[in-house]
Enzyme design. Structure first.
Site, mmCIF file in Angstrom:
data_model
loop_
_atom_site.group_PDB
_atom_site.id
_atom_site.type_symbol
_atom_site.label_atom_id
_atom_site.label_comp_id
_atom_site.label_asym_id
_atom_site.label_seq_id
_atom_site.Cartn_x
_atom_site.Cartn_y
_atom_site.Cartn_z
ATOM 1 N N ARG A 164 97.681 30.793 -1.489
ATOM 2 C CA ARG A 164 96.813 30.277 -2.574
ATOM 3 C C ARG A 164 97.640 29.561 -3.642
ATOM 4 O O ARG A 164 97.424 29.746 -4.845
ATOM 5 C CB ARG A 164 95.983 31.400 -3.218
ATOM 6 C CG ARG A 164 95.088 32.148 -2.281
ATOM 7 C CD ARG A 164 93.994 31.262 -1.659
ATOM 8 N NE ARG A 164 93.362 31.982 -0.571
ATOM 9 C CZ ARG A 164 93.772 31.901 0.689
ATOM 10 N NH1 ARG A 164 94.762 31.106 1.050
ATOM 11 N NH2 ARG A 164 93.165 32.595 1.625
ATOM 12 N N SER A 238 86.744 34.831 -4.447
ATOM 13 C CA SER A 238 87.735 35.840 -4.873
ATOM 14 C C SER A 238 88.276 35.468 -6.244
ATOM 15 O O SER A 238 88.830 34.384 -6.411
ATOM 16 C CB SER A 238 88.904 35.879 -3.886
ATOM 17 O OG SER A 238 88.427 36.172 -2.615
ATOM 18 N N GLU A 334 93.049 34.163 -9.201
ATOM 19 C CA GLU A 334 93.088 33.021 -8.278
ATOM 20 C C GLU A 334 92.336 31.845 -8.917
ATOM 21 O O GLU A 334 92.670 30.683 -8.725
ATOM 22 C CB GLU A 334 92.413 33.433 -6.956
ATOM 23 C CG GLU A 334 92.392 32.334 -5.924
ATOM 24 C CD GLU A 334 91.674 32.736 -4.649
ATOM 25 O OE1 GLU A 334 91.950 33.817 -4.099
ATOM 26 O OE2 GLU A 334 90.819 31.945 -4.199
HETATM 27 C C1 LIG Z 1 81.419 31.953 -2.591
HETATM 28 C C2 LIG Z 1 82.833 31.402 -2.612
HETATM 29 C C3 LIG Z 1 83.696 31.701 -1.564
HETATM 30 C C4 LIG Z 1 85.005 31.204 -1.552
HETATM 31 N N1 LIG Z 1 85.814 31.492 -0.486
HETATM 32 C C5 LIG Z 1 87.072 31.013 -0.452
HETATM 33 C C6 LIG Z 1 87.914 31.282 0.671
HETATM 34 O O1 LIG Z 1 87.517 31.939 1.636
HETATM 35 N N2 LIG Z 1 89.176 30.796 0.659
HETATM 36 C C7 LIG Z 1 89.645 30.054 -0.383
HETATM 37 O O2 LIG Z 1 90.815 29.649 -0.328
HETATM 38 N N3 LIG Z 1 88.876 29.765 -1.454
HETATM 39 C C8 LIG Z 1 87.609 30.229 -1.512
HETATM 40 N N4 LIG Z 1 86.809 29.957 -2.592
HETATM 41 C C9 LIG Z 1 87.349 29.164 -3.699
HETATM 42 C C10 LIG Z 1 87.020 27.653 -3.615
HETATM 43 O O3 LIG Z 1 86.000 27.412 -2.708
HETATM 44 C C11 LIG Z 1 88.252 26.816 -3.217
HETATM 45 O O4 LIG Z 1 89.322 27.064 -4.086
HETATM 46 C C12 LIG Z 1 87.935 25.312 -3.204
HETATM 47 O O5 LIG Z 1 89.016 24.604 -2.658
HETATM 48 C C13 LIG Z 1 87.639 24.770 -4.593
HETATM 49 O O6 LIG Z 1 87.179 23.451 -4.431
HETATM 50 P P1 LIG Z 1 86.389 22.720 -5.580
HETATM 51 O O7 LIG Z 1 86.220 21.309 -5.158
HETATM 52 O O8 LIG Z 1 85.169 23.461 -5.917
HETATM 53 O O9 LIG Z 1 87.460 22.808 -6.772
HETATM 54 P P2 LIG Z 1 87.150 22.924 -8.311
HETATM 55 O O10 LIG Z 1 86.733 24.306 -8.644
HETATM 56 O O11 LIG Z 1 86.290 21.807 -8.755
HETATM 57 O O12 LIG Z 1 88.629 22.691 -8.886
HETATM 58 C C14 LIG Z 1 89.654 23.659 -8.675
HETATM 59 C C15 LIG Z 1 90.943 23.134 -9.321
HETATM 60 O O13 LIG Z 1 91.366 21.953 -8.642
HETATM 61 C C16 LIG Z 1 91.366 20.811 -9.511
HETATM 62 N N5 LIG Z 1 90.869 19.696 -8.695
HETATM 63 C C17 LIG Z 1 89.674 19.617 -8.082
HETATM 64 N N6 LIG Z 1 89.601 18.494 -7.328
HETATM 65 C C18 LIG Z 1 90.801 17.866 -7.473
HETATM 66 C C19 LIG Z 1 91.350 16.643 -6.958
HETATM 67 N N7 LIG Z 1 90.682 15.844 -6.108
HETATM 68 N N8 LIG Z 1 92.609 16.290 -7.346
HETATM 69 C C20 LIG Z 1 93.323 17.076 -8.181
HETATM 70 N N9 LIG Z 1 92.849 18.233 -8.709
HETATM 71 C C21 LIG Z 1 91.602 18.621 -8.349
HETATM 72 C C22 LIG Z 1 90.482 21.199 -10.680
HETATM 73 O O14 LIG Z 1 90.833 20.502 -11.858
HETATM 74 C C23 LIG Z 1 90.776 22.698 -10.777
HETATM 75 O O15 LIG Z 1 91.982 22.934 -11.441
HETATM 76 C C24 LIG Z 1 85.475 30.413 -2.633
HETATM 77 C C25 LIG Z 1 84.605 30.112 -3.699
HETATM 78 C C26 LIG Z 1 83.286 30.604 -3.687
HETATM 79 C C27 LIG Z 1 82.365 30.255 -4.811
#
Ligand SMILES: Cc1cc2nc3c(=O)[nH]c(=O)nc-3n(C[C@H](O)[C@H](O)[C@H](O)COP(=O)(O)OP(=O)(O)OC[C@H]3O[C@@H](n4cnc5c(N)ncnc54)[C@H](O)[C@@H]3O)c2cc1C
Length: 338
Positions: A164, A238, A334
């Site tokens: 992570r 998480s 995380e």
């Molecule tokens: C129900 C649920 C289950 C989940 N299960 C998992 C799992 O099994 N495994 C896991 O690893 N994660 C899991 N996650 C966490 C999440 O899905 C991941 O971390 C995912 O990659 C976040 O993507 P996002 O586009 O929503 O990022 P965001 O929440 O929008 O952003 C996260 C971070 O990345 C930055 N960011 C976003 N996009 C970019 C970009 N294009 N360039 C640079 N920076 C950027 C943002 O500024 C922020 O700091 C889960 C979340 C939920 C709600």
């Protein structure tokens, strides 16, 4: 550029926290990013990049510019008998890409089905689930330096992926936007069903012939039974990482807590399940005001409706303090806190 003012970020984060952003902008192409980097007026504001908002906790109104990344694209770079290399736009939805690759007969993403969020955010914390991580299929990514507008390619080594973790959570935090991620998928039937309840679920579903689709379906069923759907109950998956601690520290904690589970990760370190620590500290299913710890999964903090980011942050502080007091082990968040 269409800039909106004083809008709520509630629809843009899966915790459903109702904070406002002073300015809001969407990027639909690389040119939009370049235009931004050439605007001194826009660059003077503090910046928050949004993907799907599924890994963030917003604790206050944002007095800056929030930018939603919508850059799309699915390009096949190479296609041989064994494998395919595809470049995916950073604004594509991860799970839709998983389903698309499976429908094409390409294997490698199936264990990571139903992870919310965007392709562009997937390298930030090297997302993973059920024994697979992004790094297992990763080739390279393209990013744009938001200060200079320079485009840069990061290969596997340059990303320094860990559990992570990546350079984008550390030295390059907030510096780049990831505009595309290139992955390699296999056409061979090499599957990993060892992790969690996958093989059990496949058996229950009566699967005779293993396929990426069957594994994906199994993972989706397991995840739906365990994790709250953010559309129904605000959450960010998480909330904490599983702590990685020296074996000596583990032995010390185990002396008092005989059942303390652990998984060796090499170099004299072990991983301890954070969910177990939180559960044993009495937090599983506990509600505090408008937020709480999920009843089925102690790693997941939830918004029962109307919780503020501060309330959820305070809950996480209280959990961290209790776990340290009971086990002498420090939990790390995380989720990205803003
Ligand atoms: C129900 C649920 C289950 C989940 N299960 C998992 C799992 O099994 N495994 C896991 O690893 N994660 C899991 N996650 C966490 C999440 O899905 C991941 O971390 C995912 O990659 C976040 O993507 P996002 O586009 O929503 O990022 P965001 O929440 O929008 O952003 C996260 C971070 O990345 C930055 N960011 C976003 N996009 C970019 C970009 N294009 N360039 C640079 N920076 C950027 C943002 O500024 C922020 O700091 C889960 C979340 C939920 C709600």
């Amino acid at each position: 550029m269409n800039i909106q003012k004083n809008i709520s970020l509630k629809p843009f984060n899966t915790f459903g926290i109702d904070v406002k952003t002073k300015l809001f902008l969407e990027w639909n192409s690389i040119q939009d990013v370049i235009d931004y980097t050439q605007s001194a007026e826009l660059k003077k504001h503090e910046r928050l990049i949004l993907g799907g908002g599924s890994n963030m906790l917003l604790t206050e109104d944002f007095d800056g510019l929030s930018i939603k990344n919508n850059i799309l694209g699915k390009d096949v770079i190479s296609n041989t008998d064994d494998a395919v290399v595809v470049k995916i736009g950073g604004g594509e939805v991860w799970h839709e890409i998983v389903l698309w690759t499976i429908s094409q007969g390409w294997n490698g993403m199936e264990n990571m089905s139903l992870i919310p969020g965007s392709m562009g955010a997937s390298p930030i914390q090297n997302i993973g689930a059920y024994g697979k991580e992004l790094k297992d299929i990763f080739v390279k990514l393209e990013a744009i330096d938001l200060k200079t507008g320079a485009q840069k390619t990061f290969d596997l080594d340059a990303c320094e992926f860990g559990y992570r973790n990546s350079v984008f959570k550390n030295v390059y935090k907030g510096q780049y936007v990831i505009v595309s991620v290139t992955i390699r998928l296999s056409k061979k039937e090499e599957f990993n069903t060892q992790y969690g309840a996958i093989s059990q679920e496949l058996e229950l579903a009566g699967v005779k012939e293993l396929s990426a689709k069957a594994i994906s379906d199994a993972v989706i069923t397991i995840r739906r039974s365990k994790l709250p759907d953010p559309k129904e109950l605000g959450n960010s998956g998480s909330f904490f990482k599983n702590p990685i601690i020296p074996e000596s520290q583990y032995e010390e904690a185990k002396y008092e807590h005989h059942a303390l589970p652990s998984y060796p990760v090499g170099d004299g370190m072990v991983k301890v399940p954070a969910g177990w620590l939180i559960d044993q500290s009495g937090w599983k299913g506990k509600r505090v005001g408008n937020c709480g710890v999920h009843t089925k999964q102690a790693l997941v903090l939830v918004n029962y409706g109307g919780a503020t980011g501060d309330e959820i942050f305070q809950l996480s502080e209280d959990i961290i303090a209790d776990v340290i007091q009971k086990f002498g082990i420090e939990l790390e968040r995380e989720v990205n806190v803003f």
